[in-house]
Design a protein around this motif. Structure first.
Motif, short mmCIF file in Angstrom:
data_model
loop_
_atom_site.label_atom_id
_atom_site.label_comp_id
_atom_site.label_asym_id
_atom_site.label_seq_id
_atom_site.Cartn_x
_atom_site.Cartn_y
_atom_site.Cartn_z
N GLU A 148 0.83 -1.20 0.00
CA GLU A 148 0.00 0.00 0.00
C GLU A 148 0.87 1.26 0.00
O GLU A 148 0.58 2.24 -0.71
CB GLU A 148 -0.91 -0.01 1.23
CG GLU A 148 -1.79 1.23 1.38
CD GLU A 148 -2.75 1.42 0.22
OE1 GLU A 148 -3.21 2.56 0.02
OE2 GLU A 148 -3.03 0.43 -0.50
N ARG A 149 1.94 1.24 0.79
CA ARG A 149 2.84 2.39 0.78
C ARG A 149 3.47 2.58 -0.58
O ARG A 149 3.64 3.70 -1.06
CB ARG A 149 3.92 2.21 1.85
CG ARG A 149 3.41 2.36 3.28
CD ARG A 149 4.58 2.52 4.24
NE ARG A 149 5.44 1.35 4.24
CZ ARG A 149 5.28 0.30 5.04
NH1 ARG A 149 4.27 0.28 5.90
NH2 ARG A 149 6.12 -0.72 5.00
N GLU A 150 3.80 1.48 -1.21
CA GLU A 150 4.39 1.57 -2.55
C GLU A 150 3.38 2.14 -3.54
O GLU A 150 3.74 2.95 -4.41
CB GLU A 150 4.84 0.18 -3.00
CG GLU A 150 5.43 0.13 -4.40
CD GLU A 150 6.73 0.91 -4.51
OE1 GLU A 150 7.11 1.25 -5.64
OE2 GLU A 150 7.35 1.19 -3.47
N ARG A 151 2.10 1.72 -3.40
CA ARG A 151 1.07 2.24 -4.30
C ARG A 151 0.90 3.75 -4.11
O ARG A 151 0.81 4.52 -5.08
CB ARG A 151 -0.25 1.53 -4.05
CG ARG A 151 -1.36 1.88 -5.05
CD ARG A 151 -2.70 1.39 -4.57
NE ARG A 151 -3.10 2.06 -3.33
CZ ARG A 151 -3.61 3.28 -3.29
NH1 ARG A 151 -3.77 3.99 -4.40
NH2 ARG A 151 -3.95 3.83 -2.13
N GLN A 154 3.86 5.54 -5.60
CA GLN A 154 3.78 5.59 -7.06
C GLN A 154 2.75 6.61 -7.51
O GLN A 154 2.94 7.30 -8.51
CB GLN A 154 3.44 4.20 -7.61
CG GLN A 154 4.53 3.16 -7.41
CD GLN A 154 5.80 3.50 -8.18
OE1 GLN A 154 5.77 4.25 -9.15
NE2 GLN A 154 6.92 2.95 -7.73
N SER A 155 1.62 6.69 -6.75
CA SER A 155 0.60 7.68 -7.10
C SER A 155 1.14 9.10 -6.97
O SER A 155 0.91 9.96 -7.83
CB SER A 155 -0.63 7.49 -6.20
OG SER A 155 -1.61 8.45 -6.49
N ALA A 161 4.85 13.84 -11.61
CA ALA A 161 5.27 13.80 -13.02
C ALA A 161 4.28 14.55 -13.90
O ALA A 161 4.67 15.26 -14.83
CB ALA A 161 5.41 12.35 -13.48
N ASP A 162 2.97 14.41 -13.59
CA ASP A 162 1.96 15.14 -14.37
C ASP A 162 2.12 16.64 -14.21
O ASP A 162 2.02 17.41 -15.18
CB ASP A 162 0.56 14.71 -13.93
CG ASP A 162 0.27 13.26 -14.28
OD1 ASP A 162 0.98 12.71 -15.15
OD2 ASP A 162 -0.66 12.67 -13.69
#
Length: 223
Positions: A148-151, A154-155, A161-162
């Motif tokens: 979950e922390r990785e998700r 990444q979000s 990045a956007d």
């Protein structure tokens, strides 16, 4: 050359016979064998030194030295193989002795265990299994939290990045917007200048001559 081949053959042939005799004879004096091999190693080194000295007195010095080195290497390798076999036998005997001790201890322990101790042993085994299950569940929970922390990470990375992409696009479009604004300002300035020029021309234009007065109207006719 024949001497070298013969020495190699004898060295290789002696190892299996020695290992077989020691494997079948459980009471072999391995320490005595080690001392014998050590004495043989010293004899090989002594003979090698003497052979090297003799080689320098011969015409074909290099051939003589090469033959001596080959013979020394073969004999030394044979001793190393025998020493390895001795060490293996000693390790096997030591391991077998330890296993016998453990078996004897376990057998003695089982014979004196009371029903209460046996029940306690069973309960201890259950407790260990439960702890292992809890530990596995904890690892699974930790893995889920890490996922979950990785998700989330990444979000956030994608959002960043956007934003970076949008900022880069704005920076890329900024020169064009500035150019359009400057072009609009230039056209407006030209329009004002043209209007002012026409107005000035109208002011400087000379006025025309006044119009002649209208003709007088004829009077009434006399009788």
């Amino acid at each position: 050359m024949k001497k070298i081949v013969l020495a190699l053959f004898m060295a290789l042939a002696s190892l299996p016979l020695w290992a077989q005799s020691n494997a079948t004879a459980g009471s072999a004096d391995l320490d005595a064998e080690k001392r014998r091999l050590s004495a043989e190693r010293e004899a090989i080194e002594k003979r090698y030194v003497e052979e090297r000295a003799a080689c320098y007195k011969k015409f074909a010095v290099e051939d003589c030295l090469r033959e001596s080195r080959t013979r020394r290497r073969a004999e030394t390798d044979n001793i190393k193989r025998q020493e390895t076999a001795i060490n293996d036998i000693q390790r096997q005997r030591s391991g077998a002795a330890e296993l016998r001790k453990l078996d004897e201890k376990a057998g003695t322990q089982r014979s004196v265990d009371t029903p209460e101790k046996q029940q306690q042993s069973i309960q201890n085994q259950k407790d260990r299994e439960q702890r292992a299950a809890d530990h596995a569940a904890g690892r699974a929970s930790t893995a889920a939290e890490a996922a979950e922390r990785e998700r989330q990470f990444q979000s956030k990375q994608q959002s960043h990045a956007d934003e970076q992409a949008k900022a880069a696009q704005r920076r890329a479009e900024a020169p064009e917007a500035v150019r359009r604004f400057e072009e609009k300002q230039r056209r407006a300035a030209e329009h004002r200048a043209d209007r002012e020029r026409r107005n000035a021309q109208q002011r400087d234009k000379p006025r025309g001559a006044p119009l002649p007065p209208p003709p007088a109207e004829p009077g009434p006719a006399k009788p």
